[in-house]
Design a protein around this motif. Structure first.
Motif, PDB file in Angstrom:
ATOM      1  N   SER A  87       0.808  -1.236   0.000  1.00 40.74           N
ATOM      2  CA  SER A  87       0.000   0.000   0.000  1.00 40.74           C
ATOM      3  C   SER A  87       0.830   1.270   0.000  1.00 40.74           C
ATOM      4  O   SER A  87       0.469   2.262   0.630  1.00 40.74           O
ATOM      5  N   GLY A 117      -2.399  -3.538  -7.054  1.00 42.65           N
ATOM      6  CA  GLY A 117      -3.035  -2.466  -6.291  1.00 42.65           C
ATOM      7  C   GLY A 117      -3.965  -1.645  -7.166  1.00 42.65           C
ATOM      8  O   GLY A 117      -4.749  -2.191  -7.953  1.00 42.65           O
ATOM      9  N   THR A 118      -3.839  -0.315  -7.077  1.00 38.19           N
ATOM     10  CA  THR A 118      -4.741   0.613  -7.766  1.00 38.19           C
ATOM     11  C   THR A 118      -3.947   1.635  -8.563  1.00 38.19           C
ATOM     12  O   THR A 118      -2.950   2.177  -8.073  1.00 38.19           O
ATOM     13  N   GLU A 120      -4.619   5.270 -10.548  1.00 37.79           N
ATOM     14  CA  GLU A 120      -5.559   6.371 -10.735  1.00 37.79           C
ATOM     15  C   GLU A 120      -5.001   7.373 -11.727  1.00 37.79           C
ATOM     16  O   GLU A 120      -3.794   7.614 -11.756  1.00 37.79           O
ATOM     17  N   SER A 135      -9.988   5.321 -12.369  1.00 38.01           N
ATOM     18  CA  SER A 135      -9.322   4.446 -11.411  1.00 38.01           C
ATOM     19  C   SER A 135      -9.577   2.993 -11.787  1.00 38.01           C
ATOM     20  O   SER A 135     -10.669   2.640 -12.248  1.00 38.01           O
ATOM     21  N   LYS A 136      -8.572   2.147 -11.561  1.00 32.02           N
ATOM     22  CA  LYS A 136      -8.697   0.710 -11.824  1.00 32.02           C
ATOM     23  C   LYS A 136      -7.909  -0.011 -10.739  1.00 32.02           C
ATOM     24  O   LYS A 136      -6.805   0.393 -10.385  1.00 32.02           O
ATOM     25  N   SER A 137      -8.484  -1.102 -10.226  1.00 30.34           N
ATOM     26  CA  SER A 137      -7.837  -1.885  -9.175  1.00 30.34           C
ATOM     27  C   SER A 137      -7.810  -3.363  -9.541  1.00 30.34           C
ATOM     28  O   SER A 137      -8.682  -3.847 -10.269  1.00 30.34           O
ATOM     29  N   GLY A 165       0.040  -3.143  -4.151  1.00 28.95           N
ATOM     30  CA  GLY A 165      -0.745  -4.131  -3.422  1.00 28.95           C
ATOM     31  C   GLY A 165       0.037  -4.724  -2.268  1.00 28.95           C
ATOM     32  O   GLY A 165       0.994  -4.132  -1.767  1.00 28.95           O
ATOM     33  N   SER A 170       2.803  -6.414  -7.984  1.00 25.20           N
ATOM     34  CA  SER A 170       1.885  -5.312  -8.317  1.00 25.20           C
ATOM     35  C   SER A 170       2.592  -4.227  -9.130  1.00 25.20           C
ATOM     36  O   SER A 170       2.329  -3.044  -8.962  1.00 25.20           O
TER      37      SER A 170
END
Length: 185
Positions: A87, A117-118, A120, A135-137, A165, A170
């Motif tokens: 994170s 993870g994400t 943006e 945004s995509k995760s 992640g 990730s």
């Protein structure tokens, strides 16, 4: 006839062609305000947190990241290996470009890895206050994807924000960015 159309917008017209002159003055024009394929070390003037890197070929980690660029030879990506997880947040921010009152951002992204993870896409008019536009995760598979996002507020910067992640799998990547803006001229 002279009509005030805003801070410094004026149109002159006779009564006969007043409507046409007003329509022309209020019709937005579109233009490419930013384009980047990340093919050289300058990264098109983007500033990057430490985890964002220019890469040609596969990322160093197995089971994550792309094997090659979307087009050309290079792309930018977040290396999610330790200490860049879990994170952790990393920003890739454009240099200021000509303000667009509305427009479209097109880009390619790659988000492959079991702990993805994400990613943006954020926009700003001043470089300090940001709004998330897209945004995509999660794992999106081992393939480049295309994305488009429209904006309707004054925009002078774009930023990719990646949040890693739970593990090194990730690595996320971006390539072939284009911002097309509309503004009154």
């Amino acid at each position: 006839r002279v009509v005030y159309l805003g801070y410094d917008w004026y149109a002159t017209a006779t009564n006969a062609d007043w409507g046409q002159a007003l329509s022309a003055a209020l019709t937005p024009t579109t233009r490419v305000v930013l384009t980047c394929n990340f093919e050289d070390a300058s990264m098109c003037g983007f500033s990057a947190d430490s985890a964002w890197s220019l890469q040609s070929g596969p990322t160093p980690s197995s089971s994550t990241g792309p094997d090659d660029a979307y087009s050309g030879a290079s792309y930018v990506y977040i290396e999610a290996s330790s200490p860049n997880f879990p994170s952790e947040v990393f920003d890739l921010t454009s240099a200021e470009f000509s303000t667009a009152s509305s427009g479209l951002v097109d880009f390619a992204y790659h988000m492959f890895g079991s702990s993805m993870g994400t990613l943006e896409l954020r926009i700003s008019d001043d470089g300090t206050s940001w709004s998330t536009l897209w945004s995509k995760s999660g794992n999106q598979g081992n393939a480049w994807q295309n994305a488009s996002a429209e904006f309707s507020v004054p925009t002078s910067y774009v930023q990719f924000r990646g949040t890693t992640g739970a593990s090194y799998t990730s690595d996320m990547a971006v390539d072939d960015l284009q911002v097309v803006g509309a503004s009154l001229v």
